[in-house]
Scaffold this motif. Sequence first.
Motif, PDB file in Angstrom:
ATOM      1  N   LEU A 105       0.843  -1.189   0.000  1.00  0.00           N
ATOM      2  CA  LEU A 105       0.000   0.000   0.000  1.00  0.00           C
ATOM      3  C   LEU A 105       0.879   1.239   0.000  1.00  0.00           C
ATOM      4  N   ALA A 106       0.511   2.229  -0.782  1.00  0.00           N
ATOM      5  CA  ALA A 106       1.269   3.479  -0.802  1.00  0.00           C
ATOM      6  C   ALA A 106       1.123   4.192   0.539  1.00  0.00           C
ATOM      7  N   LYS A 107       2.018   5.078   0.821  1.00  0.00           N
ATOM      8  CA  LYS A 107       2.015   5.817   2.081  1.00  0.00           C
ATOM      9  C   LYS A 107       0.681   6.551   2.266  1.00  0.00           C
ATOM     10  N   GLY A 108       0.084   6.378   3.446  1.00  0.00           N
ATOM     11  CA  GLY A 108      -1.166   7.067   3.762  1.00  0.00           C
ATOM     12  C   GLY A 108      -2.416   6.310   3.394  1.00  0.00           C
ATOM     13  N   ILE A 109      -2.280   5.176   2.701  1.00  0.00           N
ATOM     14  CA  ILE A 109      -3.466   4.402   2.321  1.00  0.00           C
ATOM     15  C   ILE A 109      -3.863   3.493   3.483  1.00  0.00           C
ATOM     16  N   GLU A 110      -4.993   3.768   4.070  1.00  0.00           N
ATOM     17  CA  GLU A 110      -5.518   2.978   5.182  1.00  0.00           C
ATOM     18  C   GLU A 110      -7.027   3.113   5.209  1.00  0.00           C
ATOM     19  N   THR A 111      -7.671   2.198   5.900  1.00  0.00           N
ATOM     20  CA  THR A 111      -9.129   2.193   5.968  1.00  0.00           C
ATOM     21  C   THR A 111      -9.652   3.524   6.498  1.00  0.00           C
ATOM     22  N   GLY A 112     -10.643   4.084   5.788  1.00  0.00           N
ATOM     23  CA  GLY A 112     -11.243   5.351   6.178  1.00  0.00           C
ATOM     24  C   GLY A 112     -10.641   6.561   5.496  1.00  0.00           C
ATOM     25  N   GLN A 113      -9.503   6.373   4.817  1.00  0.00           N
ATOM     26  CA  GLN A 113      -8.832   7.481   4.148  1.00  0.00           C
ATOM     27  C   GLN A 113      -9.579   7.875   2.871  1.00  0.00           C
ATOM     28  N   ARG A 114      -9.789   9.154   2.671  1.00  0.00           N
ATOM     29  CA  ARG A 114     -10.349   9.632   1.401  1.00  0.00           C
ATOM     30  C   ARG A 114      -9.219   9.800   0.399  1.00  0.00           C
ATOM     31  N   ILE A 115      -9.475   9.376  -0.823  1.00  0.00           N
ATOM     32  CA  ILE A 115      -8.450   9.441  -1.856  1.00  0.00           C
ATOM     33  C   ILE A 115      -9.082   9.939  -3.143  1.00  0.00           C
ATOM     34  N   GLN A 116      -8.286  10.621  -3.944  1.00  0.00           N
ATOM     35  CA  GLN A 116      -8.778  11.103  -5.234  1.00  0.00           C
ATOM     36  C   GLN A 116      -8.170  10.290  -6.359  1.00  0.00           C
TER      37      GLN A 116
END
Length: 290
Positions: A269-280
Amino acid sequence: MKNFIQQLTAQEDLNFLLTNRIPRMTLTRFMGWWSQIKNPWIRDASIGIWKLFSDLDLSEARKTHFESMHDCFTRELKPGARSIDMREDILSSPCDAIVGACGTIEATQVIQAKGFPYTLGSLMGFSPRTGELVHSLKNGTYVTLRLTSSMYHRFHAPANATLEHVTHIAGDTWNVNPIALKRVERLFCKNERAVLSLRLQDGTPLVIVPVAAILVASLRLHAINLLLHLDYTGPDEIPCNIQVTKGQEMGWFQHGSTILVFVPPGFQLAKGIETGQRIQMGQALLEKLS
């Protein structure tokens, strides 16, 4: 009024009842018809009600006028609204989303929600071809990407790749929100979905599975010029050999839903990718290990 409605639907039992214990297929077919009516009164009333139940923001939309609610659902973004992470060792997010369950594929099993596992075979089908695909993903990495109803609904290629095969799997239209995922076992394996089998330029397999949901159950795939929906009667196994470039639009949902991404060992997983994270769309999602 909006706050009251959102507080009401936040109650889990009521939310599950209103979005699942109803004639899901009938309502989905009706919404598919209703959303495409090009009448300004119906369009404005429908979008107005939609705003009451969501945080719909159209400031990034390319168009300022929509012919129908469907036109608004499938809206394009203004040029430059999203930037694509073009690093070669990065797979970018195919869509705007909230990250759901993610992490390591345990043999061929992944987690839908706490205590609710499912297997790649049950998700992708049990054909000989799928068996080889599932084996290639064993002990790899997966990410669940949930699109809410108000989000940008188009999805894009995470990397330069070849789309080699599309499998359409007919199914139900359960809601795919976190409330339903905690209550319905193997939900993704029950709903209508498409398995998009891609191969990166170095030969690595990449699988993207768009999963339909209530009010959705319709998926436009540009590469094969096909609309998959509840009443689709065409071939379910569609071999192809189509080149896609990173960030290229691959299709859209008619509404919010979920996209599942699977890669073999060799990624994290890329840095900062975790459950609940919003991503564009375009942000780093997975990183190739050196």
